[in-house]
Write a protein that holds these residues in place. Structure first.
Motif, short mmCIF file in Angstrom:
data_model
loop_
_atom_site.label_atom_id
_atom_site.label_comp_id
_atom_site.label_asym_id
_atom_site.label_seq_id
_atom_site.Cartn_x
_atom_site.Cartn_y
_atom_site.Cartn_z
N THR A 90 -3.42 -7.57 1.57
CA THR A 90 -2.35 -6.56 1.61
C THR A 90 -1.95 -6.17 0.19
OG1 THR A 90 -0.50 -8.12 1.54
CG2 THR A 90 -1.44 -7.65 3.72
N SER A 109 -0.94 2.24 7.77
CA SER A 109 -0.78 0.91 7.17
C SER A 109 -2.11 0.17 7.06
CB SER A 109 0.21 0.06 7.97
OG SER A 109 1.45 0.68 8.03
N ILE A 155 5.87 1.01 3.08
CA ILE A 155 4.84 0.67 4.07
C ILE A 155 3.72 -0.09 3.38
CG2 ILE A 155 3.19 1.57 5.73
CD1 ILE A 155 5.03 4.01 6.03
N GLU A 156 3.58 -1.35 3.74
CA GLU A 156 2.53 -2.20 3.19
C GLU A 156 1.24 -1.98 3.96
OE1 GLU A 156 1.87 -6.86 1.98
OE2 GLU A 156 3.37 -6.35 3.47
N ALA A 157 0.14 -1.79 3.24
CA ALA A 157 -1.15 -1.59 3.88
C ALA A 157 -1.91 -2.91 3.95
CB ALA A 157 -1.97 -0.57 3.11
N ARG A 175 -1.34 5.12 4.15
CA ARG A 175 -0.01 4.51 4.31
C ARG A 175 0.57 4.77 5.69
NH1 ARG A 175 0.36 0.58 0.81
NH2 ARG A 175 -0.45 1.26 -1.17
#
Length: 71
Positions: free
Chosen positions: A16, A40, A6-8, A37
């Motif tokens: 990001t 995100s 999961i990219e924040a 997370r």
């Protein structure tokens, strides 16, 4: 960087995990001051002015209305 799937995204500047902004104060890429997370979202070191709002449970900056409808 992170080790998960999961990219924040920063709530202040939209950087990001894979697209860091440049922190002029530290003369290096930004890093997370806060990150969630599951949502995100996070606050990067360039947006430290948003940490207090984040800690109060406000996960996005206040929106500015630019017209009669949302764009």
């Amino acid at each position: 960087m992170f080790d998960g799937d999961i990219e924040a995204t920063c709530v202040g500047c939209d950087c990001t995990d894979y697209r860091a902004c440049w922190d002029d104060r530290m003369d290096e890429p930004c890093h997370w001051l806060r990150v969630d997370r599951e949502r995100s979202k996070g606050v990067c070191s360039c947006c430290s002015h948003l940490v207090q709002a984040w800690d109060a449970g406000e996960y996005a900056p206040k929106r500015v209305q630019i017209g009669p409808t949302d764009v």
